[in-house]
Write a protein that holds these residues in place. Structure first.
Motif, mmCIF file in Angstrom:
data_model
loop_
_atom_site.group_PDB
_atom_site.id
_atom_site.type_symbol
_atom_site.label_atom_id
_atom_site.label_comp_id
_atom_site.label_asym_id
_atom_site.label_seq_id
_atom_site.Cartn_x
_atom_site.Cartn_y
_atom_site.Cartn_z
ATOM 1 N N TYR A 270 0.817 -1.218 0.000
ATOM 2 C CA TYR A 270 0.000 0.000 0.000
ATOM 3 C C TYR A 270 0.855 1.275 0.000
ATOM 4 N N SER A 271 2.140 1.142 0.403
ATOM 5 C CA SER A 271 2.995 2.339 0.371
ATOM 6 C C SER A 271 3.202 2.815 -1.067
ATOM 7 N N THR A 272 3.021 1.900 -2.044
ATOM 8 C CA THR A 272 3.228 2.280 -3.444
ATOM 9 C C THR A 272 1.944 2.786 -4.089
ATOM 10 N N HIS A 273 0.899 2.945 -3.279
ATOM 11 C CA HIS A 273 -0.373 3.456 -3.806
ATOM 12 C C HIS A 273 -0.733 4.760 -3.097
ATOM 13 N N THR A 303 -7.371 -9.311 8.801
ATOM 14 C CA THR A 303 -8.004 -8.406 9.764
ATOM 15 C C THR A 303 -6.979 -7.935 10.795
ATOM 16 N N ALA A 304 -6.204 -8.899 11.320
ATOM 17 C CA ALA A 304 -5.197 -8.544 12.332
ATOM 18 C C ALA A 304 -4.122 -7.633 11.730
ATOM 19 N N ALA A 305 -3.705 -7.948 10.495
ATOM 20 C CA ALA A 305 -2.627 -7.177 9.861
ATOM 21 C C ALA A 305 -3.081 -5.743 9.579
ATOM 22 N N LEU A 306 -4.308 -5.588 9.059
ATOM 23 C CA LEU A 306 -4.803 -4.240 8.763
ATOM 24 C C LEU A 306 -4.977 -3.445 10.062
ATOM 25 N N GLY A 307 -5.399 -4.161 11.108
ATOM 26 C CA GLY A 307 -5.539 -3.512 12.421
ATOM 27 C C GLY A 307 -4.198 -2.966 12.894
ATOM 28 N N GLN A 308 -3.151 -3.740 12.668
ATOM 29 C CA GLN A 308 -1.794 -3.293 13.054
ATOM 30 C C GLN A 308 -1.395 -2.045 12.282
ATOM 31 N N LEU A 309 -1.715 -2.021 10.975
ATOM 32 C CA LEU A 309 -1.328 -0.869 10.151
ATOM 33 C C LEU A 309 -2.069 0.394 10.592
ATOM 34 N N VAL A 310 -3.270 0.205 11.121
ATOM 35 C CA VAL A 310 -4.001 1.366 11.662
ATOM 36 C C VAL A 310 -3.334 1.813 12.960
ATOM 37 N N LEU A 315 -2.340 3.444 8.164
ATOM 38 C CA LEU A 315 -3.671 3.533 7.549
ATOM 39 C C LEU A 315 -4.604 4.280 8.485
ATOM 40 N N LEU A 316 -5.589 4.934 7.881
ATOM 41 C CA LEU A 316 -6.622 5.580 8.698
ATOM 42 C C LEU A 316 -7.703 4.579 9.060
ATOM 43 N N GLY A 317 -7.989 3.674 8.115
ATOM 44 C CA GLY A 317 -9.045 2.697 8.359
ATOM 45 C C GLY A 317 -9.094 1.664 7.264
ATOM 46 N N TRP A 318 -9.922 0.657 7.456
ATOM 47 C CA TRP A 318 -10.046 -0.403 6.456
ATOM 48 C C TRP A 318 -11.417 -1.046 6.567
ATOM 49 N N ASN A 319 -11.767 -1.799 5.539
ATOM 50 C CA ASN A 319 -13.063 -2.493 5.543
ATOM 51 C C ASN A 319 -13.002 -3.665 4.568
ATOM 52 N N ILE A 320 -13.630 -4.765 4.951
ATOM 53 C CA ILE A 320 -13.784 -5.882 4.009
ATOM 54 C C ILE A 320 -15.281 -6.012 3.747
ATOM 55 N N THR A 321 -15.676 -5.765 2.499
ATOM 56 C CA THR A 321 -17.105 -5.768 2.183
ATOM 57 C C THR A 321 -17.659 -7.186 2.213
ATOM 58 N N GLU A 334 -10.975 -2.717 1.271
ATOM 59 C CA GLU A 334 -10.820 -1.272 1.070
ATOM 60 C C GLU A 334 -9.953 -0.714 2.196
ATOM 61 N N VAL A 335 -9.004 0.150 1.861
ATOM 62 C CA VAL A 335 -8.214 0.808 2.912
ATOM 63 C C VAL A 335 -8.200 2.310 2.652
ATOM 64 N N LYS A 336 -8.000 3.040 3.725
ATOM 65 C CA LYS A 336 -7.927 4.492 3.601
ATOM 66 C C LYS A 336 -6.607 4.960 4.180
ATOM 67 N N ARG A 337 -5.838 5.663 3.366
ATOM 68 C CA ARG A 337 -4.548 6.170 3.832
ATOM 69 C C ARG A 337 -4.671 7.636 4.234
ATOM 70 N N PRO A 338 -3.770 8.099 5.119
ATOM 71 C CA PRO A 338 -3.794 9.508 5.504
ATOM 72 C C PRO A 338 -3.475 10.401 4.305
#
Length: 348
Positions: A270-273, A303-310, A315-321, A334-338
């Motif tokens: 995600y750092s490259t996006h 879920t655990a990994a995205l939680g760590q990045l927040v 990351l500001l937040g994330w969601n799995i639809t 979906e992820v949201k970056r600052p």
DNA sequence: ACTCGGCACCTGACCGCTTC
DNA sequence: GAAGCGGTCAGGTGCCGAGT
């Protein structure tokens, strides 16, 4: 209520203390859980009061990028002709950042398999590179994982001070990598260097054409004082051409918990996006080269990994639809970056 | 949902060697 | 002799799968 590992440990400790004091197990479990939940709630509220995350890395507009590319190329030409000295393989960057070539981290070249599972020899693998222009990396050699990626980037960093080759003692490596300095870590480092020596790859993407790297480390010497002296194939330099790299702050990776290979992979991916688009869960599984026995097991890890990045504020937040009409393969990540800063702002 | 035990990994203390 | 660096090791910590 989702508890952190520290809160879970606190719950266990409290449970044992209660048992030692003669409290019934059921009652001890109830009070320990209640106590842990209270701690988690307090922590969450404190987190909400914290300042907004700072931008994770720099952003530049296409125009700024074009100007910088031109200047960089002009600088390279001038310094090469003026001094005849070798230039480092990686572009100029701050010591607090790591430079990440996009193709390497947008595919499963450096995978996230369970650290306890044995490494396989990969006779022939083709990794799709995620991106608008696509492309592939064809790989042959030992299975590479996140530890190999860390060692490779760190070796490239050492190469900056002695262009042409990287020299560092095992201890210098371990300290920089943030690994333990014990015998096991030394063995692990040695094994990583060995694997990088055996790693052959061919990158086929539009910007590079067909780039063959017969070995990520072409030559490794162990000097009398135990230092490693490593040489790289000159094609590695081309990975950083055209500004197709990201300067990522080291602090994010340093803050990640141990054995968080998926979080590390996601961090670099995600750092490259600049503005990550939603990605199908199934695509993400393929991209990161994980081999989960069950899809929901990967979802738990994700879920655990995205939680760590927040938590580390990458990351500001994330969601799995949810699945659409119950069909598999329709879940999106979906992820949201600052907010990014512009290149000029970052330089100030 | 929760506990337990095995295992991997980290920390920090300690020691030896080298350099100044 | 002091300081710095590199290496070893015991004890502690946290993760994860199995069992209840």
């Amino acid at each position: 209520m989702k508890l952190t590992s520290a809160e879970k440990a606190e719950r266990r400790t409290h449970f044992r203390q209660q048992l030692e004091q003669g409290v019934e197990p059921r009652e001890a479990a109830r009070t320990a859980t209640e106590r842990a939940n209270n701690a988690a709630t307090a922590s969450m509220l404190m987190g909400a009061l914290e300042k907004l995350p700072q931008p994770p890395d720099w952003y530049e507009s296409p125009e700024e990028r074009a100007v910088r590319t031109e200047m960089t190329n002009a600088d390279k030409g001038m310094s090469a002709t003026a001094t005849g000295a070798r230039e480092p393989l990686t572009p100029d960057h701050r010591e607090t950042t790591v430079v990440v070539p996009h193709e390497f981290v947008r595919c499963g070249l450096f995978g996230v398999a369970d650290p306890k599972s044995s490494r396989q020899h990969v006779p022939h693998a083709v990794f799709e590179v995620y991106g608008t222009n696509g492309g592939t990396i064809t790989y042959c050699g030992p299975e590479l994982r996140q530890d190999d990626r860390q060692v490779f980037f760190e070796a490239l960093n050492f190469e900056r001070s002695t262009p042409g080759s990287a020299t560092a003692t095992p201890n210098q490596f371990l300290v920089k990598l943030g690994w333990s300095r014990n015998t096991e870590s030394r063995k692990k480092l040695h094994a990583c260097i060995g694997r990088l020596q055996d790693a052959q790859l061919t990158i086929e993407v539009r910007r590079l054409g067909r780039l063959v790297i017969p070995s990520l480390l072409t030559h490794v010497d162990v000097l009398d004082d135990g230092s490693y002296r490593m040489k790289f194939h000159d094609s590695v330099r081309r990975l950083y051409d055209d500004n197709c790299y990201t300067c990522l702050r080291r602090e994010y990776e340093q803050k990640l918990e141990r054995r968080s290979d998926l979080a590390r992979w996601l961090l670099l991916f995600y750092s490259t996006h600049q503005t990550p688009r939603p990605i199908p869960l199934a695509t993400l599984i393929e991209l990161c080269n994980d081999a989960p026995e069950k899809k929901y097991a990967f979802k738990d890890k994700l879920t655990a990994a995205l939680g760590q990045l927040v938590r580390v504020k990458f990351l500001l937040g994330w969601n799995i639809t949810r699945k659409v009409d119950g069909k598999s393969g329709t879940e999106m990540v979906e992820v949201k970056r600052p907010r990014m800063v512009r290149f000029e702002d970052q330089k100030q």
